[in-house]
Scaffold this motif. Structure first.
Motif, PDB file in Angstrom:
ATOM      1  N   ASP A  79       0.839  -1.317   0.095  1.00  0.00           N
ATOM      2  CA  ASP A  79       0.011  -0.039  -0.005  1.00  0.00           C
ATOM      3  C   ASP A  79       0.730   1.390   0.088  1.00  0.00           C
ATOM      4  O   ASP A  79       0.367   2.265  -0.558  1.00  0.00           O
ATOM      5  N   ALA A  80       1.877   1.191   0.483  1.00  0.00           N
ATOM      6  CA  ALA A  80       2.950   2.482   0.658  1.00  0.00           C
ATOM      7  C   ALA A  80       3.901   2.439  -0.406  1.00  0.00           C
ATOM      8  O   ALA A  80       4.170   3.917  -0.817  1.00  0.00           O
ATOM      9  N   LEU A  81       4.066   1.673  -1.358  1.00  0.00           N
ATOM     10  CA  LEU A  81       5.013   1.782  -2.428  1.00  0.00           C
ATOM     11  C   LEU A  81       4.196   1.860  -4.055  1.00  0.00           C
ATOM     12  O   LEU A  81       3.126   1.150  -3.757  1.00  0.00           O
ATOM     13  N   ASP A  82       4.714   2.695  -4.752  1.00  0.00           N
ATOM     14  CA  ASP A  82       4.109   2.791  -5.984  1.00  0.00           C
ATOM     15  C   ASP A  82       4.802   1.294  -6.585  1.00  0.00           C
ATOM     16  O   ASP A  82       5.373   0.684  -6.110  1.00  0.00           O
ATOM     17  N   ASP A  83       4.403   1.231  -8.017  1.00  0.00           N
ATOM     18  CA  ASP A  83       4.418   0.002  -8.574  1.00  0.00           C
ATOM     19  C   ASP A  83       5.998  -0.510  -8.927  1.00  0.00           C
ATOM     20  O   ASP A  83       6.342  -1.600  -8.718  1.00  0.00           O
ATOM     21  N   ALA A  84       6.566   0.648  -9.304  1.00  0.00           N
ATOM     22  CA  ALA A  84       8.122   0.423  -9.460  1.00  0.00           C
ATOM     23  C   ALA A  84       8.776   0.008  -8.324  1.00  0.00           C
ATOM     24  O   ALA A  84       9.582  -1.060  -8.160  1.00  0.00           O
ATOM     25  N   ASP A  85       8.617   0.707  -6.947  1.00  0.00           N
ATOM     26  CA  ASP A  85       9.183   0.408  -5.849  1.00  0.00           C
ATOM     27  C   ASP A  85       8.864  -0.968  -5.426  1.00  0.00           C
ATOM     28  O   ASP A  85       9.669  -1.606  -4.728  1.00  0.00           O
ATOM     29  N   TRP A  86       7.541  -1.122  -5.412  1.00  0.00           N
ATOM     30  CA  TRP A  86       7.014  -2.490  -5.005  1.00  0.00           C
ATOM     31  C   TRP A  86       7.763  -3.576  -5.822  1.00  0.00           C
ATOM     32  O   TRP A  86       8.180  -4.436  -5.047  1.00  0.00           O
ATOM     33  N   ALA A  87       8.118  -3.431  -7.151  1.00  0.00           N
ATOM     34  CA  ALA A  87       8.749  -4.600  -7.749  1.00  0.00           C
ATOM     35  C   ALA A  87      10.083  -4.563  -7.443  1.00  0.00           C
ATOM     36  O   ALA A  87      10.634  -5.922  -7.101  1.00  0.00           O
ATOM     37  N   ALA A  88      10.642  -3.347  -7.168  1.00  0.00           N
ATOM     38  CA  ALA A  88      12.164  -3.466  -6.471  1.00  0.00           C
ATOM     39  C   ALA A  88      12.313  -4.178  -5.242  1.00  0.00           C
ATOM     40  O   ALA A  88      13.192  -4.939  -4.988  1.00  0.00           O
ATOM     41  N   PHE A  89      11.254  -3.783  -4.423  1.00  0.00           N
ATOM     42  CA  PHE A  89      11.315  -4.313  -2.844  1.00  0.00           C
ATOM     43  C   PHE A  89      11.224  -5.748  -3.026  1.00  0.00           C
ATOM     44  O   PHE A  89      11.869  -6.354  -2.265  1.00  0.00           O
ATOM     45  N   ARG A  90      10.184  -6.335  -4.017  1.00  0.00           N
ATOM     46  CA  ARG A  90      10.126  -7.786  -4.099  1.00  0.00           C
ATOM     47  C   ARG A  90      11.304  -8.381  -4.451  1.00  0.00           C
ATOM     48  O   ARG A  90      11.853  -9.435  -3.939  1.00  0.00           O
ATOM     49  N   ALA A  91      12.280  -7.743  -5.412  1.00  0.00           N
ATOM     50  CA  ALA A  91      13.315  -8.481  -6.089  1.00  0.00           C
ATOM     51  C   ALA A  91      14.467  -8.275  -5.041  1.00  0.00           C
ATOM     52  O   ALA A  91      15.232  -9.117  -5.123  1.00  0.00           O
ATOM     53  N   GLU A  92      14.398  -7.465  -4.114  1.00  0.00           N
ATOM     54  CA  GLU A  92      15.538  -7.700  -3.169  1.00  0.00           C
ATOM     55  C   GLU A  92      15.151  -8.662  -2.017  1.00  0.00           C
ATOM     56  O   GLU A  92      16.069  -9.220  -1.504  1.00  0.00           O
ATOM     57  N   LEU A  93      13.815  -8.761  -1.909  1.00  0.00           N
ATOM     58  CA  LEU A  93      13.619  -9.655  -0.718  1.00  0.00           C
ATOM     59  C   LEU A  93      13.509 -11.001  -1.043  1.00  0.00           C
ATOM     60  O   LEU A  93      13.946 -12.013  -0.324  1.00  0.00           O
ATOM     61  N   ALA A  94      12.925 -11.425  -2.239  1.00  0.00           N
ATOM     62  CA  ALA A  94      13.050 -12.795  -2.790  1.00  0.00           C
ATOM     63  C   ALA A  94      14.210 -13.483  -2.459  1.00  0.00           C
ATOM     64  O   ALA A  94      14.217 -14.589  -2.076  1.00  0.00           O
ATOM     65  N   PRO A  95      15.496 -13.302  -2.799  1.00  0.00           N
ATOM     66  CA  PRO A  95      16.599 -14.052  -2.645  1.00  0.00           C
ATOM     67  C   PRO A  95      16.795 -14.389  -1.414  1.00  0.00           C
ATOM     68  O   PRO A  95      17.295 -15.366  -0.894  1.00  0.00           O
ATOM     69  N   ARG A  96      16.777 -13.378  -0.149  1.00  0.00           N
ATOM     70  CA  ARG A  96      16.947 -13.428   1.134  1.00  0.00           C
ATOM     71  C   ARG A  96      15.897 -14.584   1.627  1.00  0.00           C
ATOM     72  O   ARG A  96      16.161 -15.666   2.347  1.00  0.00           O
ATOM     73  N   LEU A  97      14.555 -14.433   1.181  1.00  0.00           N
ATOM     74  CA  LEU A  97      13.548 -15.617   1.589  1.00  0.00           C
ATOM     75  C   LEU A  97      14.199 -16.964   1.169  1.00  0.00           C
ATOM     76  O   LEU A  97      13.737 -18.073   1.807  1.00  0.00           O
ATOM     77  N   ARG A  98      14.448 -16.791  -0.398  1.00  0.00           N
ATOM     78  CA  ARG A  98      14.895 -18.379  -0.972  1.00  0.00           C
ATOM     79  C   ARG A  98      15.932 -18.852  -0.051  1.00  0.00           C
ATOM     80  O   ARG A  98      16.246 -19.980   0.324  1.00  0.00           O
ATOM     81  N   ALA A  99      17.089 -18.262   0.329  1.00  0.00           N
ATOM     82  CA  ALA A  99      18.117 -18.764   1.154  1.00  0.00           C
ATOM     83  C   ALA A  99      17.582 -19.129   2.649  1.00  0.00           C
ATOM     84  O   ALA A  99      18.038 -20.002   3.283  1.00  0.00           O
ATOM     85  N   ALA A 100      16.733 -18.396   3.113  1.00  0.00           N
ATOM     86  CA  ALA A 100      16.008 -18.739   4.542  1.00  0.00           C
ATOM     87  C   ALA A 100      15.266 -19.988   4.466  1.00  0.00           C
ATOM     88  O   ALA A 100      15.012 -20.552   5.361  1.00  0.00           O
TER      89      ALA A 100
END
Length: 255
Positions: free
Chosen positions: A211-232
């Motif tokens: 809700d707080a991020l626009d579409d571009a920032d939301w995509a960037a945030f998910r792209a940074e979070l995804a590999p960390r979750l895959r490692a965990a």
């Protein structure tokens, strides 16, 4: 909770996993002929029918603070009402209250519990279930990422809050004059698909971030979070991911 935008279809993506704690909670409610049963925070209404089927003679009341969820519930034929749980109080004929995966979105909800128990008629049942996994990597990694320079301050404090311990819930409900059954369960869930843990939290814990991020920032945030979750949460040999999910349950009956 009322400030968060919900996507019912995404929430129902893991319907089987999300429904199991509801059934485990309901199994410990011993009401036989309640007059009114309340689904407090009914979501898309997919489980409200379970209450109606178990107690067909009861008036079943469903409410939620999300317009999207209320609309989805009404689409299923559930006469859901838009209402925030902080504004709700049980009526004199409310014999069963079920609140499933709701109260962790409500700041200060422990203060509501004694008020509700006091207002319930004698012999009424109150049943609640909340996630207890706020220290798990699925949540800790989100907090860590939001604290980094790029994202710091971009997202207000989320609506989802850590919850009391099982013992604290037991003390609170017993102190309100109810007999209490409290327990916790860790479900080891088998998730499949690309980035399944990210998909899981996207429909719940990440809603305030979205809700707080626009579409571009939301995509960037998910792209940074995804590999960390895959490692965990690495995928196993069969490609599936095991996702431990701790939940806290409490069933109280007013004396």
């Amino acid at each position: 909770m009322s400030g968060t935008t919900w996507d019912p279809s995404r929430y129902l993506q893991f319907d089987d996993h999300r429904a199991r704690p509801f059934h485990d909670l309901l199994a410990r409610v011993g009401a036989t002929a309640p007059r009114r049963v309340v689904d407090l925070g009914c979501g898309p209404g997919h489980l409200t029918g379970v209450l109606a089927a178990r107690w067909p003679e009861a008036a079943v009341e469903a409410l939620d603070s999300s317009p999207e969820m209320v609309a989805a519930a009404r689409g299923r034929g559930v006469e859901a009402v838009l209402c925030d749980v902080v504004d709700w109080m049980p009526g004199p004929d409310t014999d069963v209250v079920v609140t499933n995966a709701v109260l962790h979105w409500v700041p200060g909800h422990p203060e509501l519990l004694p008020r509700w128990i006091a207002a319930l008629p004698d012999g009424a049942w109150f049943a609640m279930q909340v996630p207890g996994n706020f220290d798990a990597p699925s949540h800790a990694l989100v907090r860590e990422l939001l604290a980094e320079p790029r994202w710091q301050g971009s997202v207000p404090d989320g609506d989802e809050r850590p919850v009391p311990t099982p013992v604290a819930y037991a003390d609170l409900l017993a102190g309100a004059g109810a007999s209490v059954d409290v327990w916790e369960t860790t479900y080891v869930q088998r998730l499949t698909g690309a980035d399944p843990v990210l998909a899981w939290i996207t429909s719940t814990a990440l809603r305030p971030v979205r809700d707080a991020l626009d579409d571009a920032d939301w995509a960037a945030f998910r792209a940074e979070l995804a590999p960390r979750l895959r490692a965990a949460y690495p995928a196993g040999a069969d490609g599936a991911t095991w996702f431990p999910f701790r939940r806290i349950f409490a069933v109280a009956r007013k004396a």
